[in-house]
Design a protein around this motif. Structure first.
Motif, PDB file in Angstrom:
ATOM      1  N   LEU A   1       8.333  14.725   1.723  1.00 57.41           N
ATOM      2  CA  LEU A   1       8.768  13.589   0.896  1.00 57.41           C
ATOM      3  C   LEU A   1       8.193  12.283   1.430  1.00 57.41           C
ATOM      4  CD1 LEU A   1      12.460  14.630   0.180  1.00 57.41           C
ATOM      5  CD2 LEU A   1      10.624  14.360  -1.509  1.00 57.41           C
ATOM      6  N   SER A   2       8.143  12.180   2.746  1.00 55.79           N
ATOM      7  CA  SER A   2       7.537  11.003   3.357  1.00 55.79           C
ATOM      8  C   SER A   2       6.050  10.938   3.020  1.00 55.79           C
ATOM      9  CB  SER A   2       7.734  11.035   4.869  1.00 55.79           C
ATOM     10  OG  SER A   2       7.109   9.943   5.476  1.00 55.79           O
ATOM     11  N   GLY A   3       5.391  12.076   3.042  1.00 59.98           N
ATOM     12  CA  GLY A   3       3.974  12.138   2.719  1.00 59.98           C
ATOM     13  C   GLY A   3       3.688  11.730   1.287  1.00 59.98           C
ATOM     14  N   LEU A   4       4.598  12.047   0.377  1.00 61.47           N
ATOM     15  CA  LEU A   4       4.392  11.661  -1.026  1.00 61.47           C
ATOM     16  C   LEU A   4       4.440  10.146  -1.210  1.00 61.47           C
ATOM     17  CD1 LEU A   4       6.373  14.446  -2.925  1.00 61.47           C
ATOM     18  CD2 LEU A   4       3.895  14.142  -2.766  1.00 61.47           C
ATOM     19  N   LYS A   5       5.047   9.459  -0.256  1.00 63.41           N
ATOM     20  CA  LYS A   5       5.090   7.994  -0.329  1.00 63.41           C
ATOM     21  C   LYS A   5       3.694   7.392  -0.121  1.00 63.41           C
ATOM     22  CE  LYS A   5       9.866   7.628   1.213  1.00 63.41           C
ATOM     23  NZ  LYS A   5      10.747   7.222   2.305  1.00 63.41           N
ATOM     24  N   LEU A   6       2.775   8.199   0.392  1.00 59.85           N
ATOM     25  CA  LEU A   6       1.398   7.729   0.574  1.00 59.85           C
ATOM     26  C   LEU A   6       0.735   7.384  -0.757  1.00 59.85           C
ATOM     27  CD1 LEU A   6       0.104  10.320   3.192  1.00 59.85           C
ATOM     28  CD2 LEU A   6       0.637   7.914   3.603  1.00 59.85           C
ATOM     29  N   PHE A   7       1.327   7.833  -1.840  1.00 60.35           N
ATOM     30  CA  PHE A   7       0.737   7.632  -3.156  1.00 60.35           C
ATOM     31  C   PHE A   7       1.464   6.547  -3.955  1.00 60.35           C
ATOM     32  CE2 PHE A   7      -0.253  11.770  -1.568  1.00 60.35           C
ATOM     33  CZ  PHE A   7      -1.614  11.845  -1.775  1.00 60.35           C
ATOM     34  N   SER A   8       2.323   5.811  -3.280  1.00 58.31           N
ATOM     35  CA  SER A   8       3.035   4.714  -3.927  1.00 58.31           C
ATOM     36  C   SER A   8       2.055   3.609  -4.306  1.00 58.31           C
ATOM     37  CB  SER A   8       4.086   4.152  -2.966  1.00 58.31           C
ATOM     38  OG  SER A   8       4.616   2.949  -3.460  1.00 58.31           O
ATOM     39  N   PRO A   9       2.319   2.914  -5.406  1.00 58.06           N
ATOM     40  CA  PRO A   9       1.456   1.775  -5.743  1.00 58.06           C
ATOM     41  C   PRO A   9       1.719   0.557  -4.844  1.00 58.06           C
ATOM     42  CG  PRO A   9       3.161   2.066  -7.404  1.00 58.06           C
ATOM     43  CD  PRO A   9       3.278   3.211  -6.458  1.00 58.06           C
ATOM     44  N   VAL A  10       2.805   0.607  -4.080  1.00 52.55           N
ATOM     45  CA  VAL A  10       3.189  -0.510  -3.215  1.00 52.55           C
ATOM     46  C   VAL A  10       2.562  -0.315  -1.832  1.00 52.55           C
ATOM     47  CG1 VAL A  10       5.116  -1.770  -2.200  1.00 52.55           C
ATOM     48  CG2 VAL A  10       5.340  -0.770  -4.485  1.00 52.55           C
TER      49      VAL A  10
ATOM     50  N   GLU B   1      -7.042   6.141  -1.005  1.00 53.67           N
ATOM     51  CA  GLU B   1      -6.665   4.890  -0.339  1.00 53.67           C
ATOM     52  C   GLU B   1      -7.860   3.956  -0.187  1.00 53.67           C
ATOM     53  OE1 GLU B   1      -4.679   2.067   0.610  1.00 53.67           O
ATOM     54  OE2 GLU B   1      -3.417   3.866   0.637  1.00 53.67           O
ATOM     55  N   ASN B   2      -7.653   2.696  -0.568  1.00 53.22           N
ATOM     56  CA  ASN B   2      -8.701   1.680  -0.450  1.00 53.22           C
ATOM     57  C   ASN B   2      -8.445   0.684   0.675  1.00 53.22           C
ATOM     58  OD1 ASN B   2     -10.196   2.646  -2.646  1.00 53.22           O
ATOM     59  ND2 ASN B   2      -8.822   1.619  -4.078  1.00 53.22           N
ATOM     60  N   ASP B   3      -7.213   0.589   1.131  1.00 52.61           N
ATOM     61  CA  ASP B   3      -6.861  -0.376   2.169  1.00 52.61           C
ATOM     62  C   ASP B   3      -7.398   0.120   3.514  1.00 52.61           C
ATOM     63  OD1 ASP B   3      -5.053  -1.359   4.432  1.00 52.61           O
ATOM     64  OD2 ASP B   3      -4.405  -2.641   2.764  1.00 52.61           O
TER      65      ASP B   3
END
Length: 183
Positions: A119-128, A158-160
């Motif tokens: 679930l934490s890993g899925l946060k990697l795809f947040s727009p924030v 990821e672009n950042d």
């Protein structure tokens, strides 16, 4: 009465869309079936594969596991049951009435840790950005070789540069912890 061609095309498009949505399988049954089984390693592997889907259906299943609202029927069918409503994550449809022959999927501490990591890993795809950065740092601090495919997917998008750096470090750390480290 003759219908205009534009209307007929729109009607046909709506019909095709309805068929496509009706044929939609939320999650492959082969991926979700091990969650109802007794093999802890197969259940952990299933969680990691479901997380790698990186979609809303995967999020629902993982949240249901985490919230202990995932159930299995004697025939192996997996259901999410919340507030007297049942949902089949394989077909993506509601199940009514709620079956009475269900058993809760047991989530031991080992599986819970994997689910929380997924679930934490899925946060990697947040727009924030801040959520992605925090998730990347969490994964770096708690590196797990099983999450490398999910992290690699996040790296592709990821672009950042700062977050990319953290994700690359997380992959390297996880690979070092793997039984067969990637060189």
């Amino acid at each position: 009465m003759k219908l205009p061609p534009r209307f007929l095309r729109a009607l046909f498009a709506a019909y095709c869309l309805t068929l496509a949505l009706g044929a939609h399988a939320a999650i492959d049954p082969a991926l979700i079936k091990p969650l109802g089984g007794d093999d802890p390693d197969a259940r952990i592997e299933a969680v990691n594969k479901i997380a790698a889907l990186v979609n809303a259906d995967a999020q629902k299943v993982l949240n249901a596991l985490n919230d202990e609202t995932l159930y299995v029927r004697p025939n192996g069918e997996i259901l999410i049951i919340e507030d007297d409503k049942a949902y089949d994550p394989v077909t993506g449809s509601a199940v009514a009435p709620v079956p009475s022959d269900v058993d809760g999927v047991t989530v031991n501490n080992r599986l819970r840790a994997v689910v929380e990591g997924a679930l934490s890993g899925l946060k990697l795809f947040s727009p924030v950005r801040a959520i992605r950065a925090a998730a990347a740092t969490d994964l770096l601090n708690d590196a797990n070789p099983a999450q490398v495919p999910l992290i690699n997917k996040a790296l592709e998008k990821e672009n950042d540069p700062t977050i990319r750096d953290t994700l690359q470090q997380a992959v390297a750390t996880a690979n070092l912890l793997a039984p067969d480290p990637v060189i």
